[in-house]
Design a protein around this motif. Structure first.
Motif, mmCIF file in Angstrom:
data_model
loop_
_atom_site.group_PDB
_atom_site.id
_atom_site.type_symbol
_atom_site.label_atom_id
_atom_site.label_comp_id
_atom_site.label_asym_id
_atom_site.label_seq_id
_atom_site.Cartn_x
_atom_site.Cartn_y
_atom_site.Cartn_z
ATOM 1 N N THR A 1 -8.980 -6.257 5.698
ATOM 2 C CA THR A 1 -8.004 -5.200 5.486
ATOM 3 C C THR A 1 -6.634 -5.793 5.161
ATOM 4 N N TYR A 2 -5.810 -4.967 4.514
ATOM 5 C CA TYR A 2 -4.438 -5.356 4.186
ATOM 6 C C TYR A 2 -3.555 -5.255 5.422
ATOM 7 N N ASN A 3 -2.628 -6.209 5.567
ATOM 8 C CA ASN A 3 -1.594 -6.103 6.585
ATOM 9 C C ASN A 3 -0.239 -6.266 5.914
ATOM 10 N N ALA B 1 -6.336 -11.032 7.472
ATOM 11 C CA ALA B 1 -6.843 -10.230 6.353
ATOM 12 C C ALA B 1 -8.256 -10.665 5.972
ATOM 13 N N ASP C 1 0.814 -1.213 0.000
ATOM 14 C CA ASP C 1 0.000 0.000 0.000
ATOM 15 C C ASP C 1 0.850 1.268 0.000
ATOM 16 N N LEU D 1 1.112 -9.253 3.467
ATOM 17 C CA LEU D 1 0.004 -10.042 2.913
ATOM 18 C C LEU D 1 0.231 -10.406 1.446
ATOM 19 N N LEU D 2 0.682 -9.444 0.645
ATOM 20 C CA LEU D 2 0.845 -9.694 -0.783
ATOM 21 C C LEU D 2 1.834 -10.826 -1.043
ATOM 22 N N HIS E 1 -0.721 -14.053 8.142
ATOM 23 C CA HIS E 1 -1.056 -12.860 7.360
ATOM 24 C C HIS E 1 -2.424 -12.998 6.695
#
Length: 199
Positions: free
Chosen positions: A94-96, A89, A16, A99-100, A85
């Motif tokens: 939500t993103y942490n 999520a 992000d 995560l990706l 992760h």
């Protein structure tokens, strides 16, 4: 190599765009203010990552060609961290930070490990050894918040907190060695993980 991308997402630039996203997230979650001014020592993150990725991961990669379970040992961290992760999520929506890379890299790698253990070797490495790897991954990941809370509650000092991260990383090598000794003789010195983990 994939874990270095994961660390970059957590400590460099997150998906992000946030910088130092994991330390910031950890400090906020613990109610300790914002990074780097929170109570968690900045060197804590260094001790965690040096022990796990610059020492243990390298040793596992070097030993993988000859000792198959040492090659797989580092995946204990990959498998459990992946779900640490992804599950939050899914729960929060939500993103942490991390995560990706967990979805793109850790999840396929974890599926591959499960496949190798249960199907692709003769005889199979087995559910028991796979559970051993997952177990040490839970201990290694779970010890991070535990030791931080002990420090924040003045149970242990900063240097002890740092030292425990190195001991924690060493557990992966210990369990890998124990699982290696449990292998049938036909598996004891053959490996299929060497090329994969080293690249």
């Amino acid at each position: 190599m994939m874990y270095l991308f994961h660390i970059f997402e957590e400590y460099g630039i997150a998906a992000d765009g946030a910088r130092h996203a994991f330390p910031e997230s950890l400090c906020t979650t613990l109610g300790q203010g914002t990074y780097p001014g929170c109570a968690v020592p900045t060197e804590f993150y260094l001790f965690v990552n040096i022990g796990l990725t610059w020492v243990v991961a390298v040793l596992c990669a070097l030993l993988a060609r000859r000792y198959v379970m040492m090659g797989f040992a580092f995946y204990s961290l990959v498998i459990v961290n992946c779900f640490f992760h992804i599950v939050p999520a899914l729960v929060t929506g939500t993103y942490n930070p991390g995560l990706l890379t967990s979805v793109v890299m850790f999840l396929p790698a974890s599926a591959w490990v499960g496949n190798v253990f249960l199907k692709h070797r003769e005889p199979t490495l087995g559910v028991g050894r796979l559970l051993g790897i997952v177990g040490v991954g839970l201990v290694v990941n779970g010890s991070l918040p535990l030791t931080i809370n002990l420090f924040l509650n003045d149970v242990i000092s900063g240097p002890v907190l740092d030292l425990l991260q190195l001991v924690n990383a060493g557990l992966i090598l210990l369990v890998g060695a124990l699982l290696q000794r449990s292998l049938p003789r036909t598996h004891a010195t053959t490996a299929t993980t060497g090329d994969t983990i080293a690249h």
